[in-house]
Write an enzyme that holds these catalytic residues in place. Structure first.
Site, PDB file in Angstrom:
ATOM      1  CG  HIS A 164      -2.044  -1.005   1.087  1.00  0.00           C
ATOM      2  ND1 HIS A 164      -3.281  -0.704   0.554  1.00  0.00           N
ATOM      3  CD2 HIS A 164      -2.080  -2.328   1.392  1.00  0.00           C
ATOM      4  CE1 HIS A 164      -4.035  -1.790   0.564  1.00  0.00           C
ATOM      5  NE2 HIS A 164      -3.326  -2.795   1.066  1.00  0.00           N
ATOM      6  CG  ASP A 371       0.688   9.472  -0.038  1.00  0.00           C
ATOM      7  OD1 ASP A 371       0.785   8.370   0.513  1.00  0.00           O
ATOM      8  OD2 ASP A 371      -0.024  10.391   0.397  1.00  0.00           O
TER       9      ASP A 371
END
Length: 729
Positions: A164, A371
């Site tokens: 993730h 990110d």
């Protein structure tokens, strides 16, 4: 009954303690929502840490019972494990390196030991519930070793893994002392998922440089298994955020915001406290806006929410102090009696408040330094039911690859962020609506449920592909069938390639000479009545003659340009010319001059450019350049360009291993035909031989051959089993 087991560091529950009693409440995070459709069904289960240190065995037993009613299973961790595995290795080693902040990374042996042990603890608890036929889906960077640990215990089970957070480039990943163990652990999965194509590419590059594996496109061949690496951009629960705008609680919050801010334009920023989020740069950009554009003083407000995170860690505490100081400076410098430029909140808010802010804010400013995906940007888009508002998004966030209608900025460029805010404040409504409509369609389609379905479907496809591949491997059963055919036959011919098939590759081509064991094996096979053993290689005929001329073998050298029966002398194919070499050789020499470690090998009717000793990546780059150049020059000259294993060969088009093999079959009638090879040139043999022939590719599953073997060791083993048939007869 087949079940799905989801494994993550944290369970989707919130545990609260009061007077020694623990109560559980289901979490409504994005991942919990998406995976709810899986773990709540039937006997499926979600396994992870419940989020609290619980040491009392009775309390553990009680909580386990409560969790099992919710299809959840706990992994209890001690405070020491939490400190070293989670706070330590996961967040002080992996997190900074994976987010390109390697300067903050700590490479502590104690952290690593705890990480290894906790992954083992997860493995042991998964093993308590896992059965053959189950699907295991593991999530995130805290459990990188778990797929490999489970694979070692249950080789046939189906394992998916999703990361993730970003996966760093090889140059950063290689800094981690335990890099090989980490990628080996990840390769225990059948399907590896990442948010972006960049992350997928970085992982494939790291694997091919760190481990001796073959990678082709997005497929890794590792330990006789095919591992697929794919891009799956994660979505959100679009309908939930879209519907929240009509929730009475959200409408009430929205009314409060309208009363408090009235004519002011709002720029919204929501982040967890972390150095990867670019919070300071965002504040600096807003300060620059007020400095360069005094017309916005009193008219624009930055509404900044920073959710507390690990603020006892020095870097985080320092970051929080810097944010406090910068917010204070901006407010002190620009505020008026009725207006504060930065509304700063260091706490978390309920989803109703966040939904109201998403609905109210004119601009959402999402500018992380790095990110994995960033779901705040998607939540903002999903909340804009009127198709208005502007999203300013960092190009370093995974979401920027999808939300291309946002204003995309480099988070390090303070001036660019300032200009983006100005552009957003002045963007006409039709333009806002055009952009937002496109983004809303995308976020709506690629939602969290779509992401889950896509991953699970792909995992099934990968497992199916693996089963098909497995059926082609020469296993014990196949070997028995081959031996039976061999035993029944009277006249046999076996075509054997040399490099990569009977011996391993060497960086120095002259060091791959036959060993005594190979000589003995070939001598015994060739001596048996009815056997013709044909060595068919790309090697120079002088070399093959020197190495094998004394054995009763037929030899085909330089892919068929030179041929020799066991009784006869070398003869060459008629009609061949080497005049073309004077034009092609300078091209190969030029590539050699530009590529340290490469060299040119000249054969009678071919030229070979070797790059086995060249730095990984550079060799492939130069090889592609050379291939493109050579194809252009060789098209009309009757020449063929053949890419092989770290080689490129240019040869006369008449020279072909397949044609050479067929010419041997024309001399006699054989009732057993077998061919083994590892290279592109061997594909010509596999295609040319009759359907009854046994064809075996070495080292690769992708081939025209019927079967495959993993290495030259397995080739020799199979040939030895044929040799033992002679003893049985």
């Amino acid at each position: 009954m087949r079940k799905t087991i989801i494994v993550s560091n944290r369970l989707p529950v919130k545990i609260t303690e009061k007077d020694g009693e623990f109560s559980l409440q289901a979490s409504e995070g994005g991942l919990a929502t998406g995976l709810g459709s899986i773990y709540r069904e039937g006997n499926n289960i979600w396994l992870g840490w419940p989020g609290q240190e619980i040491t009392d065995p009775k309390q553990q037993e009680k909580i386990t019972r409560q969790l099992r009613q919710m299809n959840l299973m706990p992994v209890f961790l001690t405070q020491e494990e939490i400190n070293n595995f989670y706070e330590g290795f996961s967040n002080e080693t992996l997190w900074p390196v994976f987010h390109y902040m390697a300067v903050y990374a700590r490479y502590d042996q104690g952290y690593w030991d705890a990480y290894y042990q906790v992954n083992k603890k997860f493995r042991d608890i998964v093993m308590q519930v896992a059965e053959q036929g189950d699907i295991i889906w593991i999530h995130d960077y805290q459990l990188l070793l778990l797929p490999g640990m489970l694979r070692a215990e249950m080789p046939e089970i189906s394992i998916g893994f999703f990361n993730h957070i970003p996966f760093p480039s090889y140059e950063l990943f290689r800094l981690i002392p335990w890099r090989a163990e980490l990628v080996e652990g990840m390769l225990g999965a059948d399907l590896l998922g990442f948010h972006t194509f960049d992350d997928t590419r970085h992982f494939l590059n790291a694997v091919s440089r760190i481990l001796p594996v073959n990678t082709s496109a997005n497929v890794v061949s590792y330990n006789d298994r095919t591992v697929v690496v794919e891009t799956f951009p994660m979505g959100i629960d679009f309908n939930k955020f879209s519907a929240l705008g009509n929730d009475p609680g959200v409408k009430h919050q929205l009314q409060n915001l309208q009363e408090n801010f009235q004519q002011e334009r709002m720029v919204l920023s929501i982040d967890r406290l972390d150095y990867s989020k670019g919070i300071l740069q965002r504040l600096q950009a807003f300060e620059l806006l007020l400095q360069l554009h005094p017309e916005y003083v009193g008219k624009v407000v930055l509404y900044m929410i920073v959710v507390p995170s690990r603020d006892t860690v020095p870097q985080y505490k320092e970051l929080r102090d810097e944010i406090d100081k910068l917010v204070g400076n901006i407010n002190a410098r620009f505020r008026t009696l009725s207006w504060h430029p930065v509304q700063y909140f260091y706490r978390s808010f309920p989803v109703e408040v966040l939904a109201a802010l998403y609905n109210y804010a004119d601009i959402c400013l999402v500018t992380p330094m790095r990110d994995g995906m960033n779901l705040v940007s998607k939540e903002y888009v999903a909340s804009r039911n009127n198709n208005d508002g502007v999203l300013i998004l960092s190009e370093m966030a995974g979401a920027s690859k999808e939300l291309i209608d946002a204003i995309i900025v480099n988070p390090n460029n303070i001036g660019a962020i300032t200009r983006a805010i100005v552009d957003a404040l002045n963007m006409p409504l039709p333009e806002q609506q055009r952009r937002m409509k496109q983004m809303r369609q995308l976020v709506s389609k690629f939602n969290i449920n779509h992401w889950v379905k896509l991953f699970m479907t792909r995992l099934e496809e990968v497992n199916e592909m693996q089963q098909n591949m497995l059926a082609r491997r020469v296993n014990q059963e196949t070997a028995v069938l081959i031996r039976q055919q061999y035993r029944k036959s009277k006249r046999r011919i076996i075509f054997l390639d040399y490099d990569g098939t009977l011996v391993g590759f060497q960086s120095n081509i002259d060091m791959a000479a036959p060993d005594p064991d190979l000589y003995q094996l070939l001598r015994e096979l060739a001596a048996y009545p009815g056997n013709d053993i044909v060595m068919i290689s790309g090697r120079k005929h002088e070399t093959l003659g020197e190495w094998f001329g004394h054995l009763p073998l037929d030899l085909i050298a330089e892919h068929g340009a030179w041929q020799k029966t066991k009784e006869g002398e070398w003869y060459q194919l008629p009609g061949l010319t080497d005049k073309w070499k004077q034009e092609i050789l300078p091209m190969l020499e030029q590539a050699t001059d530009r590529t340290p470690g490469s060299f040119v090998e000249e054969k009678s009717y071919s030229l070979v450019w070797h790059y086995r000793k060249v730095e990984s990546g550079l060799g492939e780059l130069r090889a592609n350049e050379l291939m493109n150049t050579l194809r252009y020059y060789t098209q009309e000259k009757g020449l063929q360009v053949l890419p092989g294993d770290k080689v490129i060969e240019v040869k006369n088009i008449e020279i072909n291993k397949g044609k050479a093999a067929l010419s041997w079959l024309n001399h006699k009638k054989y009732d057993f035909i077998m061919a083994m090879g590892d290279d592109v040139t061997d594909e010509d043999i596999f295609k040319a031989l009759p359907p009854k022939a046994i064809t075996i590719k070495v080292g690769s599953q992708v081939s025209a051959a019927q079967y495959y073997l993993r290495s030259h060791h397995e080739v020799r083993h199979l040939l030895r089993t044929l040799k033992t048939v002679h003893l049985e007869v």
